[in-house]
Design a protein around this motif. Structure first.
Motif, PDB file in Angstrom:
ATOM      1  N   ALA A  67      -9.306   3.571  -6.855  1.00  0.00           N
ATOM      2  CA  ALA A  67      -9.516   4.535  -5.687  1.00  0.00           C
ATOM      3  C   ALA A  67      -8.063   3.392  -5.189  1.00  0.00           C
ATOM      4  N   GLY A  68      -7.477   2.862  -5.860  1.00  0.00           N
ATOM      5  CA  GLY A  68      -6.236   2.339  -5.250  1.00  0.00           C
ATOM      6  C   GLY A  68      -5.221   3.729  -5.940  1.00  0.00           C
ATOM      7  N   SER A  69      -5.406   4.078  -7.232  1.00  0.00           N
ATOM      8  CA  SER A  69      -4.878   5.621  -7.269  1.00  0.00           C
ATOM      9  C   SER A  69      -4.560   6.687  -6.631  1.00  0.00           C
ATOM     10  N   VAL A  70      -5.877   6.954  -6.015  1.00  0.00           N
ATOM     11  CA  VAL A  70      -6.125   7.961  -4.698  1.00  0.00           C
ATOM     12  C   VAL A  70      -5.496   7.584  -3.621  1.00  0.00           C
ATOM     13  N   VAL A  71      -5.108   6.160  -3.181  1.00  0.00           N
ATOM     14  CA  VAL A  71      -4.582   5.970  -2.051  1.00  0.00           C
ATOM     15  C   VAL A  71      -3.111   5.426  -2.074  1.00  0.00           C
ATOM     16  N   ARG A  72      -2.817   4.991  -3.119  1.00  0.00           N
ATOM     17  CA  ARG A  72      -1.160   5.162  -3.425  1.00  0.00           C
ATOM     18  C   ARG A  72      -1.059   6.581  -3.543  1.00  0.00           C
ATOM     19  N   TRP A  73      -1.561   7.559  -3.719  1.00  0.00           N
ATOM     20  CA  TRP A  73      -0.772   9.521  -4.069  1.00  0.00           C
ATOM     21  C   TRP A  73      -0.849   9.443  -2.793  1.00  0.00           C
ATOM     22  N   ASN A  74      -1.962   9.782  -1.987  1.00  0.00           N
ATOM     23  CA  ASN A  74      -1.767   9.782  -0.669  1.00  0.00           C
ATOM     24  C   ASN A  74      -1.983   9.982   0.431  1.00  0.00           C
ATOM     25  N   MET A  75      -2.044   8.000   0.626  1.00  0.00           N
ATOM     26  CA  MET A  75      -0.668   7.067   2.100  1.00  0.00           C
ATOM     27  C   MET A  75       0.772   7.004   1.744  1.00  0.00           C
ATOM     28  N   THR A  76       1.490   7.905   3.036  1.00  0.00           N
ATOM     29  CA  THR A  76       2.875   8.256   3.128  1.00  0.00           C
ATOM     30  C   THR A  76       3.215   6.534   3.100  1.00  0.00           C
ATOM     31  N   PRO A  77       4.349   6.322   3.093  1.00  0.00           N
ATOM     32  CA  PRO A  77       5.427   5.169   3.082  1.00  0.00           C
ATOM     33  C   PRO A  77       5.532   4.415   4.391  1.00  0.00           C
ATOM     34  N   THR A  78       5.451   5.341   5.468  1.00  0.00           N
ATOM     35  CA  THR A  78       5.252   4.671   6.258  1.00  0.00           C
ATOM     36  C   THR A  78       3.749   4.317   7.096  1.00  0.00           C
ATOM     37  N   GLU A  79       2.647   4.436   6.762  1.00  0.00           N
ATOM     38  CA  GLU A  79       1.691   4.336   6.587  1.00  0.00           C
ATOM     39  C   GLU A  79       1.365   2.591   5.945  1.00  0.00           C
ATOM     40  N   MET A  80       2.560   3.195   4.217  1.00  0.00           N
ATOM     41  CA  MET A  80       2.297   1.907   3.322  1.00  0.00           C
ATOM     42  C   MET A  80       2.664   0.573   4.103  1.00  0.00           C
ATOM     43  N   LEU A  81       4.085   0.881   5.131  1.00  0.00           N
ATOM     44  CA  LEU A  81       4.637  -0.203   6.019  1.00  0.00           C
ATOM     45  C   LEU A  81       3.518  -0.377   7.145  1.00  0.00           C
ATOM     46  N   GLU A  82       3.008  -0.222   7.875  1.00  0.00           N
ATOM     47  CA  GLU A  82       2.436  -0.228   8.451  1.00  0.00           C
ATOM     48  C   GLU A  82       1.123  -1.306   8.537  1.00  0.00           C
ATOM     49  N   THR A  83       0.567  -1.429   7.171  1.00  0.00           N
ATOM     50  CA  THR A  83      -0.434  -1.483   6.713  1.00  0.00           C
ATOM     51  C   THR A  83       0.307  -2.683   6.135  1.00  0.00           C
ATOM     52  N   LEU A  84       1.373  -3.144   5.921  1.00  0.00           N
ATOM     53  CA  LEU A  84       1.595  -3.976   5.308  1.00  0.00           C
ATOM     54  C   LEU A  84       2.138  -5.439   6.427  1.00  0.00           C
ATOM     55  N   SER A  85       2.780  -4.554   7.377  1.00  0.00           N
ATOM     56  CA  SER A  85       3.151  -5.034   8.560  1.00  0.00           C
ATOM     57  C   SER A  85       1.764  -6.200   9.178  1.00  0.00           C
ATOM     58  N   LYS A  86       0.878  -5.141   9.390  1.00  0.00           N
ATOM     59  CA  LYS A  86      -0.707  -5.719   9.785  1.00  0.00           C
ATOM     60  C   LYS A  86      -1.449  -6.994   9.172  1.00  0.00           C
ATOM     61  N   GLN A  87      -1.198  -6.917   7.735  1.00  0.00           N
ATOM     62  CA  GLN A  87      -1.382  -7.850   6.984  1.00  0.00           C
ATOM     63  C   GLN A  87      -0.586  -9.012   6.703  1.00  0.00           C
ATOM     64  N   SER A  88       0.646  -8.856   7.056  1.00  0.00           N
ATOM     65  CA  SER A  88       1.444 -10.421   6.574  1.00  0.00           C
ATOM     66  C   SER A  88       1.918 -11.525   8.030  1.00  0.00           C
ATOM     67  N   PRO A  89       1.169 -12.727   7.205  1.00  0.00           N
ATOM     68  CA  PRO A  89       1.514 -13.709   8.272  1.00  0.00           C
ATOM     69  C   PRO A  89       2.450 -13.612   9.473  1.00  0.00           C
ATOM     70  N   SER A  90       3.313 -13.448   8.358  1.00  0.00           N
ATOM     71  CA  SER A  90       4.978 -13.590   9.855  1.00  0.00           C
ATOM     72  C   SER A  90       4.749 -13.464  11.263  1.00  0.00           C
ATOM     73  N   ALA A  91       4.150 -11.107  10.759  1.00  0.00           N
ATOM     74  CA  ALA A  91       4.031 -10.799  12.130  1.00  0.00           C
ATOM     75  C   ALA A  91       3.338 -10.805  12.926  1.00  0.00           C
ATOM     76  N   GLN A  92       2.208 -12.239  12.244  1.00  0.00           N
ATOM     77  CA  GLN A  92       1.037 -12.064  13.751  1.00  0.00           C
ATOM     78  C   GLN A  92       1.238 -13.035  14.782  1.00  0.00           C
ATOM     79  N   SER A  93       3.183 -13.793  14.283  1.00  0.00           N
ATOM     80  CA  SER A  93       3.250 -14.967  15.015  1.00  0.00           C
ATOM     81  C   SER A  93       3.977 -14.614  15.938  1.00  0.00           C
TER      82      SER A  93
END
Length: 93
Positions: A67-93
């Motif tokens: 499943a991770g390989s499918v997500v890696r192939w289909n997710m654009t880099p911008t979506e990756m950065l947005e997902t990481l920024s939502k999960q980052s604890p420093s972005a929530q403060s």
């Protein structure tokens, strides 16, 4: 002596930052995750040594990596950065 600290990016800054993902990075990342998933499935086959619980666990790990390989192939880099920024604890403060 003060240690240099990395600047904390706000979610708005992350959206503005352009990230270029090359095709070879995408192929290598997808291939690595996919092959790891296939290896885990191979270890979950009935004739492989180990307990039934271990085989079920390896099958689950295999599904996760595939499943991770499918997500890696289909997710654009911008979506990756947005997902990481939502999960980052420093972005929530």
């Amino acid at each position: 002596m003060s240690s240099p600290s990395s600047p904390v990016l706000a979610p708005e800054d992350v959206k503005l930052r352009e990230y270029k993902d090359c095709i070879s990075c995408r192929v290598v990342g997808t291939g690595a995750l996919g092959l790891t998933g296939l290896y885990a499935f191979r270890m979950a086959r009935p004739r492989a040594p180990g307990s039934v619980f271990g085989k079920v666990m390896m099958a689950g790990i295999g599904v996760g990596f595939l499943a991770g390989s499918v997500v890696r192939w289909n997710m654009t880099p911008t979506e990756m950065l947005e997902t990481l920024s939502k999960q980052s604890p420093s972005a929530q403060s």
